[in-house]
Write a protein that holds these residues in place. Structure first.
Motif, PDB file in Angstrom:
ATOM      1  N   PRO A 109       0.659  -1.248  -0.106  1.00  0.00           N
ATOM      2  CA  PRO A 109      -0.079   0.153  -0.117  1.00  0.00           C
ATOM      3  C   PRO A 109       0.664   1.347   0.174  1.00  0.00           C
ATOM      4  N   GLU A 113      -2.767   4.803   2.152  1.00  0.00           N
ATOM      5  CA  GLU A 113      -3.673   3.423   2.179  1.00  0.00           C
ATOM      6  C   GLU A 113      -3.193   2.615   3.625  1.00  0.00           C
ATOM      7  N   ARG A 215       4.740  -1.032   3.138  1.00  0.00           N
ATOM      8  CA  ARG A 215       4.313  -0.110   2.116  1.00  0.00           C
ATOM      9  C   ARG A 215       5.454   0.429   1.414  1.00  0.00           C
TER      10      ARG A 215
END
Length: 236
Positions: A109, A113, A215
């Protein structure tokens, strides 16, 4: 033929030798023909020799160096020729790799997010009827091209529900890993974190673990990481 027969070699040699006698080194232009020609030949040979040492020897070394490169150049040529022949296949493989990398990036992500991903992990537990006793995100660990977010969790519920929860977490669209799992009956301890306590399936159990999500870094964060790495390298 008559002139050759009448040639007196002893007289010729004596005349030739006499030309080298009593030479004035200050006035070479006044020398007889034989010394002048001999001096010219010596100077010419010295000039050629010095020219070879000063110029041609360097050129020879450069030539030898270029000859030494020839086998490697031939090998490079053959490799590039093979690549050129297989260029369509290599382009196809490159496209496949890029597509695979893109798929992997989609599993990581972005910064915006992360909150949604943490919510997905929480909902996975609640959806299995588990009770969250602890859900505490830790400090983000920055890597070269990605960031790691540890989350300390503690849930309680039935054995199969806990197992289903871990399966749900592993099947999330984003990458989430579980570490340091410990399953115990509340009020007891487990000596082996990888082996759950023996009990019936309806007994309420407690599981502690560290979930780690990942991420990718945005361009600004990547640049900051490079600067930090460069600064650390200078300090060494």
């Amino acid at each position: 033929m008559a002139s050759l027969k009448n040639l007196d070699l002893n007289a010729w040699f004596a005349d030739f030798s006499s030309q080298f006698q009593n030479l004035n080194m200050q006035e070479p232009g006044q020398w007889p023909p034989a010394p002048r020609y001999a001096a010219f030949v010596v100077v010419a040979l010295l000039t050629v020799g010095l020219g070879w040492v000063a110029v041609l020897s360097d050129e020879q070394s450069a030539l030898d160096a270029e000859r030494d490169k020839e086998p490697q150049l031939k090998e490079d040529f053959n490799n590039k020729l093979t690549q050129a022949v297989n260029l369509p296949e290599l382009r196809k493989q490159k496209s496949q790799v890029e597509e695979y990398v893109l798929q992997l990036e989609k599993q990581l992500p972005g910064k915006a997010e992360m909150d949604a991903l943490l919510s997905d992990i929480n909902q996975s537990g609640l959806g299995r009827g588990l009770q969250f006793e602890l859900f505490r995100p830790g400090a983000i660990v920055m890597r070269d091209y990605y960031a790691e977010q540890p989350i300390a969790i503690k849930v309680s519920g039935r054995y199969h529900d806990i197992g289903a929860f871990t399966a749900d977490v592993s099947n999330l669209s984003r990458i989430v890993t579980l570490h340091d799992l410990a399953i115990v009956v509340p009020g007891t301890t487990s000596n082996n974190q990888n082996t759950p306590p023996r009990t019936d399936t309806n007994t309420t159990l407690s599981m502690e673990a560290t979930a780690r999500t990942y991420r990718y870094l945005d361009p600004n964060e990547v640049e900051e990481q490079k600067k930090a790495a460069a600064a650390a390298e200078k300090k060494k």
